[in-house]
Design a protein around this motif. Structure first.
Motif, PDB file in Angstrom:
ATOM      1  N   LEU A  93       0.960  -0.997   0.599  1.00 37.08           N
ATOM      2  CA  LEU A  93      -0.046   0.250   0.378  1.00 37.08           C
ATOM      3  C   LEU A  93       1.388   1.086   0.467  1.00 37.08           C
ATOM      4  O   LEU A  93       0.487   1.830  -0.792  1.00 37.08           O
ATOM      5  N   LEU A  94       1.972   1.815   0.999  1.00 39.85           N
ATOM      6  CA  LEU A  94       2.559   2.374   0.919  1.00 39.85           C
ATOM      7  C   LEU A  94       3.678   2.549  -0.487  1.00 39.85           C
ATOM      8  O   LEU A  94       3.285   3.528  -1.148  1.00 39.85           O
ATOM      9  N   TYR A  95       3.958   1.585  -1.682  1.00 43.46           N
ATOM     10  CA  TYR A  95       4.546   0.991  -1.903  1.00 43.46           C
ATOM     11  C   TYR A  95       3.661   2.370  -3.692  1.00 43.46           C
ATOM     12  O   TYR A  95       3.982   3.056  -4.066  1.00 43.46           O
ATOM     13  N   GLY A  96       2.362   1.466  -3.533  1.00 38.65           N
ATOM     14  CA  GLY A  96       1.329   2.116  -4.618  1.00 38.65           C
ATOM     15  C   GLY A  96       1.190   3.623  -4.139  1.00 38.65           C
ATOM     16  O   GLY A  96       0.996   3.752  -5.613  1.00 38.65           O
ATOM     17  N   ALA A  97       1.121   4.270  -3.068  1.00 41.78           N
ATOM     18  CA  ALA A  97       0.450   5.409  -2.768  1.00 41.78           C
ATOM     19  C   ALA A  97       1.922   6.290  -2.859  1.00 41.78           C
ATOM     20  O   ALA A  97       2.151   7.466  -3.045  1.00 41.78           O
ATOM     21  N   HIS A  98       3.327   5.467  -2.836  1.00 43.70           N
ATOM     22  CA  HIS A  98       4.487   6.436  -2.871  1.00 43.70           C
ATOM     23  C   HIS A  98       3.884   7.344  -3.938  1.00 43.70           C
ATOM     24  O   HIS A  98       4.966   8.849  -3.511  1.00 43.70           O
ATOM     25  N   PRO A  99       3.719   7.514  -4.968  1.00 42.11           N
ATOM     26  CA  PRO A  99       3.640   8.813  -6.145  1.00 42.11           C
ATOM     27  C   PRO A  99       2.942   9.903  -5.116  1.00 42.11           C
ATOM     28  O   PRO A  99       3.390  11.245  -5.452  1.00 42.11           O
ATOM     29  N   TYR A 100       1.906   9.887  -4.635  1.00 45.28           N
ATOM     30  CA  TYR A 100       0.495  10.694  -4.055  1.00 45.28           C
ATOM     31  C   TYR A 100       1.716  10.913  -3.183  1.00 45.28           C
ATOM     32  O   TYR A 100       1.158  12.304  -2.783  1.00 45.28           O
ATOM     33  N   TYR A 101       1.838  10.611  -2.299  1.00 42.72           N
ATOM     34  CA  TYR A 101       2.755  11.340  -0.950  1.00 42.72           C
ATOM     35  C   TYR A 101       3.642  11.381  -0.671  1.00 42.72           C
ATOM     36  O   TYR A 101       3.968  12.474  -0.215  1.00 42.72           O
ATOM     37  N   ALA A 102       4.752  11.005  -1.698  1.00 42.96           N
ATOM     38  CA  ALA A 102       5.781  12.099  -1.741  1.00 42.96           C
ATOM     39  C   ALA A 102       6.247  12.216  -3.078  1.00 42.96           C
ATOM     40  O   ALA A 102       7.753  13.067  -3.137  1.00 42.96           O
ATOM     41  N   GLY A 103       5.974  12.180  -4.305  1.00 40.97           N
ATOM     42  CA  GLY A 103       5.640  12.731  -5.284  1.00 40.97           C
ATOM     43  C   GLY A 103       6.608  11.992  -5.453  1.00 40.97           C
ATOM     44  O   GLY A 103       7.323  12.345  -7.552  1.00 40.97           O
ATOM     45  N   VAL A 104       7.518  10.818  -5.709  1.00 42.22           N
ATOM     46  CA  VAL A 104       8.194   9.388  -6.853  1.00 42.22           C
ATOM     47  C   VAL A 104       8.193   8.206  -6.620  1.00 42.22           C
ATOM     48  O   VAL A 104       7.505   8.601  -5.670  1.00 42.22           O
ATOM     49  N   TRP A 105       8.257   7.818  -7.971  1.00 44.05           N
ATOM     50  CA  TRP A 105       8.145   6.812  -7.490  1.00 44.05           C
ATOM     51  C   TRP A 105       9.066   5.539  -7.385  1.00 44.05           C
ATOM     52  O   TRP A 105       9.961   6.106  -7.599  1.00 44.05           O
ATOM     53  N   PRO A 106       8.880   4.705  -6.412  1.00 44.21           N
ATOM     54  CA  PRO A 106       9.843   4.254  -5.846  1.00 44.21           C
ATOM     55  C   PRO A 106      10.783   3.079  -6.442  1.00 44.21           C
ATOM     56  O   PRO A 106      11.759   2.580  -6.425  1.00 44.21           O
ATOM     57  N   HIS A 107       9.986   2.599  -7.732  1.00 42.46           N
ATOM     58  CA  HIS A 107      10.460   1.594  -8.358  1.00 42.46           C
ATOM     59  C   HIS A 107      12.247   1.657  -9.484  1.00 42.46           C
ATOM     60  O   HIS A 107      12.239   2.974  -9.659  1.00 42.46           O
ATOM     61  N   PRO A 108      12.773   1.340  -8.982  1.00 40.08           N
ATOM     62  CA  PRO A 108      14.252   1.417  -9.836  1.00 40.08           C
ATOM     63  C   PRO A 108      13.796   1.678 -10.858  1.00 40.08           C
ATOM     64  O   PRO A 108      13.338   0.599 -12.094  1.00 40.08           O
ATOM     65  N   GLY A 109      14.815   2.685 -11.714  1.00 35.32           N
ATOM     66  CA  GLY A 109      15.117   2.231 -13.566  1.00 35.32           C
ATOM     67  C   GLY A 109      14.091   3.421 -13.423  1.00 35.32           C
ATOM     68  O   GLY A 109      13.760   4.937 -12.741  1.00 35.32           O
TER      69      GLY A 109
END
Length: 231
Positions: free
Chosen positions: A215-231
């Protein structure tokens, strides 16, 4: 004041330093004597919540000041550490522990030290510590270093500090806890001082920890502004 690096520094010092200052024997003992244990805990929580809110708001509005430029490879580090951190956080929150608030009663019941406590007696702090280290690895700006660095210091320095406080508070009752558990994960198991209790951890805690991470991973772009997936 918000919107500056100075505000982040103040927040980091207040959040990390405030925990150690208010937990120190001279301050804590005098405060408890003056207002009582429960009122002190309430005041402590309120002050630390205020410091945390300040730190988050200051971090949100801070200017970007590059200290170092992380490589693309470093993005793998939080993707490895944060899932483990979420499992430890869930296990720490849902497991009765002698190192949690009000957990001193367990000191007289060493046989209750099961589950995640057979891995480490500080699962919650290891969770926050791994979370902060993972984010330090992939954020090279000054505000991020201050925020995640403060959490890392509080997490890893907090473990021996909490042990010392409990040792002083409960005296000889701390012995069985120290003998059958460890700060370093799996050390007590490796040394034969306890047995790994996977059944006590429970598959539901592992599953819930993974779910929290997803859930934190999927919502990361919304609350942190960046996508956490490498690459």
């Amino acid at each position: 004041m918000l919107g500056t690096i100075d505000a982040v520094i103040i927040g980091a010092l207040a959040f990390a330093g405030g925990h150690f200052a208010l937990s120190s024997a001279p301050i804590r003992d005098r405060a408890v004597e003056a207002i009582g244990e429960e009122k002190f805990r309430g005041l402590y929580s309120l002050v630390m919540l205020g410091a945390l809110v300040w730190l988050i708001l200051a971090f949100r509005d801070a200017p970007y000041v590059e200290v170092w430029l992380p490589s693309a490879a470093t993005k793998w580090i939080p993707n490895i550490l944060v899932p483990l951190a979420c499992i430890l956080l869930v296990a720490g929150i849902t497991t009765r522990s002698p190192t949690s608030v009000g957990g001193e009663a367990m000191m007289a019941e060493p046989t209750t030290l099961k589950g995640i406590l057979t891995i480490t007696r500080h699962p919650f702090l290891w969770g926050t510590g791994l979370w902060s280290l993972g984010h330090l690895a992939t954020n090279g700006d000054l505000a991020s270093i201050l925020l995640f660095g403060a959490v890392a210091v509080l997490s890893f320095a907090g473990m021996p500090a909490l042990d010392a406080k409990l040792r002083r508070k409960v005296d000889s009752a701390w012995g069985p806890v120290a003998m059958t558990t460890s700060v370093i994960p799996f050390l007590a198991v490796i040394q034969g001082r306890t047995s790994l209790d996977l059944a006590g951890i429970g598959w539901w805690r592992l599953g819930l920890g993974v779910l929290v991470w997803v859930l934190l991973y999927g919502a990361h772009p919304y609350y942190a502004g960046v996508w956490p997936h490498p690459g």
